[in-house]
Design a protein around this motif. Structure first.
Motif, PDB file in Angstrom:
ATOM      1  N   ILE A 219       0.837  -1.199   0.000  1.00  0.00           N
ATOM      2  CA  ILE A 219       0.000   0.000   0.000  1.00  0.00           C
ATOM      3  C   ILE A 219       0.871   1.248   0.000  1.00  0.00           C
ATOM      4  O   ILE A 219       0.646   2.196  -0.778  1.00  0.00           O
ATOM      5  CB  ILE A 219      -0.957  -0.004   1.211  1.00  0.00           C
ATOM      6  N   ASP A 220       1.888   1.252   0.854  1.00  0.00           N
ATOM      7  CA  ASP A 220       2.776   2.420   0.946  1.00  0.00           C
ATOM      8  C   ASP A 220       3.473   2.702  -0.380  1.00  0.00           C
ATOM      9  O   ASP A 220       3.732   3.874  -0.720  1.00  0.00           O
ATOM     10  CB  ASP A 220       3.830   2.189   2.032  1.00  0.00           C
ATOM     11  N   LYS A 221       3.779   1.639  -1.139  1.00  0.00           N
ATOM     12  CA  LYS A 221       4.480   1.815  -2.409  1.00  0.00           C
ATOM     13  C   LYS A 221       3.527   2.021  -3.591  1.00  0.00           C
ATOM     14  O   LYS A 221       3.990   2.157  -4.735  1.00  0.00           O
ATOM     15  CB  LYS A 221       5.374   0.605  -2.677  1.00  0.00           C
ATOM     16  N   GLY A 222       2.240   2.035  -3.327  1.00  0.00           N
ATOM     17  CA  GLY A 222       1.267   2.292  -4.389  1.00  0.00           C
ATOM     18  C   GLY A 222       0.845   1.056  -5.165  1.00  0.00           C
ATOM     19  O   GLY A 222       0.083   1.164  -6.134  1.00  0.00           O
TER      20      GLY A 222
ATOM     21  N   ASP B  41     -11.703  -4.560   2.213  1.00  0.00           N
ATOM     22  CA  ASP B  41     -10.808  -5.386   1.404  1.00  0.00           C
ATOM     23  C   ASP B  41      -9.577  -4.580   1.005  1.00  0.00           C
ATOM     24  O   ASP B  41      -9.587  -3.351   1.015  1.00  0.00           O
ATOM     25  CB  ASP B  41     -11.511  -5.864   0.127  1.00  0.00           C
ATOM     26  N   VAL B  42      -8.521  -5.318   0.627  1.00  0.00           N
ATOM     27  CA  VAL B  42      -7.339  -4.686   0.036  1.00  0.00           C
ATOM     28  C   VAL B  42      -7.022  -5.444  -1.243  1.00  0.00           C
ATOM     29  O   VAL B  42      -7.015  -6.684  -1.263  1.00  0.00           O
ATOM     30  CB  VAL B  42      -6.122  -4.729   0.977  1.00  0.00           C
ATOM     31  N   TYR B  43      -6.782  -4.715  -2.333  1.00  0.00           N
ATOM     32  CA  TYR B  43      -6.492  -5.321  -3.639  1.00  0.00           C
ATOM     33  C   TYR B  43      -5.112  -4.912  -4.149  1.00  0.00           C
ATOM     34  O   TYR B  43      -4.612  -3.818  -3.842  1.00  0.00           O
ATOM     35  CB  TYR B  43      -7.549  -4.889  -4.670  1.00  0.00           C
ATOM     36  N   TYR B  44      -4.530  -5.791  -4.927  1.00  0.00           N
ATOM     37  CA  TYR B  44      -3.264  -5.485  -5.599  1.00  0.00           C
ATOM     38  C   TYR B  44      -3.583  -4.760  -6.899  1.00  0.00           C
ATOM     39  O   TYR B  44      -4.429  -5.188  -7.693  1.00  0.00           O
ATOM     40  CB  TYR B  44      -2.478  -6.765  -5.900  1.00  0.00           C
ATOM     41  N   ARG B  45      -2.850  -3.671  -7.150  1.00  0.00           N
ATOM     42  CA  ARG B  45      -3.064  -2.844  -8.340  1.00  0.00           C
ATOM     43  C   ARG B  45      -2.147  -3.370  -9.458  1.00  0.00           C
ATOM     44  O   ARG B  45      -0.984  -2.988  -9.577  1.00  0.00           O
ATOM     45  CB  ARG B  45      -2.759  -1.383  -7.991  1.00  0.00           C
ATOM     46  N   THR B  46      -2.668  -4.271 -10.291  1.00  0.00           N
ATOM     47  CA  THR B  46      -1.832  -4.932 -11.301  1.00  0.00           C
ATOM     48  C   THR B  46      -1.261  -3.953 -12.324  1.00  0.00           C
ATOM     49  O   THR B  46      -0.180  -4.190 -12.865  1.00  0.00           O
ATOM     50  CB  THR B  46      -2.632  -6.018 -12.038  1.00  0.00           C
ATOM     51  N   SER B  47      -1.961  -2.862 -12.579  1.00  0.00           N
ATOM     52  CA  SER B  47      -1.472  -1.904 -13.578  1.00  0.00           C
ATOM     53  C   SER B  47      -0.177  -1.227 -13.144  1.00  0.00           C
ATOM     54  O   SER B  47       0.553  -0.684 -13.966  1.00  0.00           O
ATOM     55  CB  SER B  47      -2.542  -0.833 -13.845  1.00  0.00           C
ATOM     56  N   MET B  48       0.123  -1.293 -11.832  1.00  0.00           N
ATOM     57  CA  MET B  48       1.345  -0.664 -11.322  1.00  0.00           C
ATOM     58  C   MET B  48       2.580  -1.539 -11.552  1.00  0.00           C
ATOM     59  O   MET B  48       3.705  -1.043 -11.524  1.00  0.00           O
ATOM     60  CB  MET B  48       1.204  -0.398  -9.817  1.00  0.00           C
ATOM     61  N   PHE B  49       2.377  -2.836 -11.767  1.00  0.00           N
ATOM     62  CA  PHE B  49       3.505  -3.747 -11.904  1.00  0.00           C
ATOM     63  C   PHE B  49       3.752  -3.989 -13.394  1.00  0.00           C
ATOM     64  O   PHE B  49       3.003  -4.722 -14.051  1.00  0.00           O
ATOM     65  CB  PHE B  49       3.231  -5.064 -11.171  1.00  0.00           C
ATOM     66  N   ALA B  50       4.797  -3.366 -13.917  1.00  0.00           N
ATOM     67  CA  ALA B  50       5.038  -3.365 -15.361  1.00  0.00           C
ATOM     68  C   ALA B  50       5.244  -4.777 -15.928  1.00  0.00           C
ATOM     69  O   ALA B  50       4.917  -5.034 -17.092  1.00  0.00           O
ATOM     70  CB  ALA B  50       6.249  -2.491 -15.678  1.00  0.00           C
ATOM     71  N   ASP B  51       5.775  -5.692 -15.113  1.00  0.00           N
ATOM     72  CA  ASP B  51       6.088  -7.038 -15.602  1.00  0.00           C
ATOM     73  C   ASP B  51       4.973  -8.048 -15.364  1.00  0.00           C
ATOM     74  O   ASP B  51       5.192  -9.257 -15.497  1.00  0.00           O
ATOM     75  CB  ASP B  51       7.370  -7.561 -14.929  1.00  0.00           C
ATOM     76  N   TYR B  52       3.778  -7.569 -15.014  1.00  0.00           N
ATOM     77  CA  TYR B  52       2.701  -8.523 -14.745  1.00  0.00           C
ATOM     78  C   TYR B  52       2.402  -9.344 -15.997  1.00  0.00           C
ATOM     79  O   TYR B  52       2.194  -8.805 -17.078  1.00  0.00           O
ATOM     80  CB  TYR B  52       1.432  -7.805 -14.286  1.00  0.00           C
ATOM     81  N   GLY B  53       2.407 -10.675 -15.830  1.00  0.00           N
ATOM     82  CA  GLY B  53       2.190 -11.587 -16.951  1.00  0.00           C
ATOM     83  C   GLY B  53       3.462 -12.198 -17.496  1.00  0.00           C
ATOM     84  O   GLY B  53       3.417 -13.012 -18.415  1.00  0.00           O
TER      85      GLY B  53
ATOM     86  N   SER C 116       5.702  -9.976  -4.413  1.00  0.00           N
ATOM     87  CA  SER C 116       7.036 -10.021  -3.819  1.00  0.00           C
ATOM     88  C   SER C 116       7.963  -8.987  -4.430  1.00  0.00           C
ATOM     89  O   SER C 116       8.692  -8.280  -3.710  1.00  0.00           O
ATOM     90  CB  SER C 116       7.626 -11.432  -3.978  1.00  0.00           C
ATOM     91  N   GLU C 117       7.977  -8.885  -5.747  1.00  0.00           N
ATOM     92  CA  GLU C 117       8.875  -7.933  -6.407  1.00  0.00           C
ATOM     93  C   GLU C 117       8.392  -6.505  -6.232  1.00  0.00           C
ATOM     94  O   GLU C 117       9.208  -5.576  -6.165  1.00  0.00           O
ATOM     95  CB  GLU C 117       9.030  -8.310  -7.882  1.00  0.00           C
ATOM     96  N   GLY C 118       7.068  -6.331  -6.145  1.00  0.00           N
ATOM     97  CA  GLY C 118       6.545  -4.993  -5.874  1.00  0.00           C
ATOM     98  C   GLY C 118       6.990  -4.496  -4.515  1.00  0.00           C
ATOM     99  O   GLY C 118       7.336  -3.325  -4.352  1.00  0.00           O
ATOM    100  N   ALA C 119       7.007  -5.392  -3.536  1.00  0.00           N
ATOM    101  CA  ALA C 119       7.369  -5.003  -2.174  1.00  0.00           C
ATOM    102  C   ALA C 119       8.872  -4.829  -2.000  1.00  0.00           C
ATOM    103  O   ALA C 119       9.335  -3.865  -1.370  1.00  0.00           O
ATOM    104  CB  ALA C 119       6.846  -6.042  -1.186  1.00  0.00           C
ATOM    105  N   SER C 120       9.665  -5.769  -2.535  1.00  0.00           N
ATOM    106  CA  SER C 120      11.109  -5.756  -2.266  1.00  0.00           C
ATOM    107  C   SER C 120      11.920  -5.005  -3.315  1.00  0.00           C
ATOM    108  O   SER C 120      13.026  -4.541  -3.029  1.00  0.00           O
ATOM    109  CB  SER C 120      11.633  -7.188  -2.176  1.00  0.00           C
ATOM    110  N   GLY C 121      11.390  -4.930  -4.540  1.00  0.00           N
ATOM    111  CA  GLY C 121      12.166  -4.341  -5.628  1.00  0.00           C
ATOM    112  C   GLY C 121      13.262  -5.247  -6.133  1.00  0.00           C
ATOM    113  O   GLY C 121      14.130  -4.816  -6.909  1.00  0.00           O
ATOM    114  N   LYS C 122      13.256  -6.510  -5.707  1.00  0.00           N
ATOM    115  CA  LYS C 122      14.272  -7.478  -6.099  1.00  0.00           C
ATOM    116  C   LYS C 122      13.632  -8.648  -6.845  1.00  0.00           C
ATOM    117  O   LYS C 122      12.445  -8.913  -6.669  1.00  0.00           O
ATOM    118  CB  LYS C 122      14.992  -8.023  -4.852  1.00  0.00           C
ATOM    119  N   PRO C 123      14.405  -9.383  -7.652  1.00  0.00           N
ATOM    120  CA  PRO C 123      13.865 -10.585  -8.287  1.00  0.00           C
ATOM    121  C   PRO C 123      13.395 -11.567  -7.211  1.00  0.00           C
ATOM    122  O   PRO C 123      14.108 -11.803  -6.225  1.00  0.00           O
ATOM    123  CB  PRO C 123      15.049 -11.153  -9.074  1.00  0.00           C
TER     124      PRO C 123
END
Length: 466
Positions: A128-131, A139-151, A240-247
């Motif tokens: 949430i803090d990272k958008g 409820d809380v949802y993951y914003r898939t449009s924010m993760f460029a590598d989704y898919g 995981s990658e959204g939160a940590s910024g790592k692979p």
């Protein structure tokens, strides 16, 4: 060693993050029922992968979770008039019966989702803090449009995924592809307190939280069935990658489906056999053999005929092992010239076994090497005076290779019976020496009723189960 990596869709050279250490995560069962034969495939196959890494000198930290809070568990609890925790604990206990029956070793850690709620809440808060996530009601949802590598794991562009997506009338999402990280509690459901109100974790977030807690932000291998590639593993990557910024994972390893009549075995389709049912009909160890006789990524068709073929194959290995054990105890003291060539060739079997396993974990080819070893050892064993030296050497190699695959694991359970059989055979031999033929025949009949077949050889009496 090369492993087929779903992320790259190629066989990649496996190099762990830290030399001599391997971190592995496997998605475990949702514990609301007995697990079926299709679920058993990843449990068995990745048990062997772990054994092989250890055989090659690696320290393996292997985590397999239990999903012990889920809609299916809640529904089952309502049907049976008990709590979700009671259902989960019941079927975790049942899991151990079948997993151990299949010769599967316990993972290094078996965390439960309910034991990691604090970690899950912390991970959601970071997203949430990272958008990457947003609150919608309770409820809380993951914003898939924010993760460029989704898919990127399933190779499905977000635009194509959106076309087939839907929103339930109870959900308020920004985007149809957004998925739940936290679910507001419904009346009568178990819940935990959170910054967003009382509720419980979504399915996908628990694995991200547990993998991070026990293995770190980046792990070597994440394994599971092909059916988990999307959306579960895809969503794990995003979280995981959204939160940590790592692979998140360096090697994604997925096993193929098991089918019945060309349809994937699954509870939802109703075309499944539980491991318990299959074991009652064919035996746990033969289910394991059935799985290992095919490459882990190949589709498998389940049938009684194929299980019987696996049983017959395992019996051939057991018979050869029993013959070698007998010769190791009763064979000639001196080796004859023809045995030297066989003994000198033994290292070549190990080399070819390792070559097969290093080529994308090919247990089918590895088992073929074991059968070649058995065929050649049977030829030598059939000579007029096979030696203890030959049998001991062959037996050592057979055990070394079979142990990597987890074969012969049930035989230790039969030790008490083996001792009883040996005592009866000794009593029969004594009766024969004393020419007490009636007692000797009585003991033979007793052994026959126990399913024991006797064979007189120049080295003495051999026995096997009929």
């Amino acid at each position: 060693m090369k492993l087929f990596n779903t992320l790259t869709m190629s066989k990649d050279e496996f190099v762990p993050l830290e030399s001599g250490k391997v971190t592995m995560y496997a998605c475990g069962p949702t514990v609301y029922n007995l697990f079926h034969v299709g679920n058993a495939r990843p449990i068995i196959m990745f048990d062997v992968l772990r054994r092989y890494f250890e055989y090659r000198g690696n320290e393996v930290l292997f985590v397999q979770n239990f999903t012990d809070i889920d809609d299916k568990i809640i529904n089952r609890a309502n049907e049976e008039g008990c709590t979700s925790n009671e259902i989960a604990e019941k079927y975790i206990s049942e899991y151990w019966i079948d997993a151990h029956g299949l010769g599967v070793r316990d993972a290094s850690i078996h965390p439960k989702a309910t034991e990691n709620v604090a970690e899950i809440i912390a991970l959601i808060s970071t997203l949430i803090d990272k958008g990457f996530a947003y609150q919608s009601g309770g409820d809380v949802y993951y914003r898939t449009s924010m993760f460029a590598d989704y898919g990127k794991l399933s190779r499905q562009p977000l635009e194509e995924l959106q076309a087939g997506a839907r929103i339930d009338v109870t959900e308020v999402k920004e985007n149809p592809m957004d998925f739940a990280l936290w679910k507001a509690a419904k009346p009568g459901e178990p819940y935990w307190d959170s910054p967003w109100g009382q509720g419980r974790p979504g399915w996908h977030i628990e694995c991200s939280a547990m993998a991070s807690r026990y293995l770190g932000d980046t792990i070597d291998i994440h394994c599971g069935g092909q059916d988990l590639t999307f959306p579960h593993h895809e969503n794990e990557i995003a979280q995981s990658e959204g939160a940590s910024g790592k692979p998140f994972v360096r090697y994604w390893v997925h096993n193929g489906f098991i089918s019945i009549d060309s349809k994937k075995m699954s509870k939802s389709l109703g075309n499944f056999f539980t491991v318990r049912e299959a074991a009652e009909a064919y035996g746990y160890e033969n289910i394991r053999m059935f799985m290992l006789m095919s490459h882990y990524r190949s589709p498998l068709n389940y049938s009684g005929e194929i299980l019987m073929q696996a049983k017959a194959a395992l019996e051939r290995l057991k018979t050869a092992k029993a013959t070698l054990e007998f010769i190791a105890e009763n064979g000639a003291d001196a080796a004859y010239d023809g045995e030297a060539k066989f003994i000198s060739a033994l290292p070549s079997y190990k080399e070819r076994f390792i070559e097969a396993m290093d080529d994308d974990f090919n247990t089918a080819d590895a088992i073929a090497v074991i059968f070649e070893l058995v065929r050649e050892s049977n030829t030598v064993a059939a000579s007029p005076a096979p030696s203890k030296e030959f049998a001991t050497a062959a037996l050592g190699m057979l055990h070394e290779l079979a142990d990597i695959l987890g074969l012969f694991y049930t035989e230790s359970d039969d030790k008490g019976l083996d001792d009883e059989v040996e005592s009866l055979i000794e009593a029969r031999q004594t009766a024969r020496k004393d020419k007490n033929w009636a007692q000797a025949d009585q003991i033979r009949d007793q052994l026959s009723e126990m399913g024991i077949i006797l064979e007189d050889t120049p080295q003495g009496v051999k026995w096997k189960r009929g």
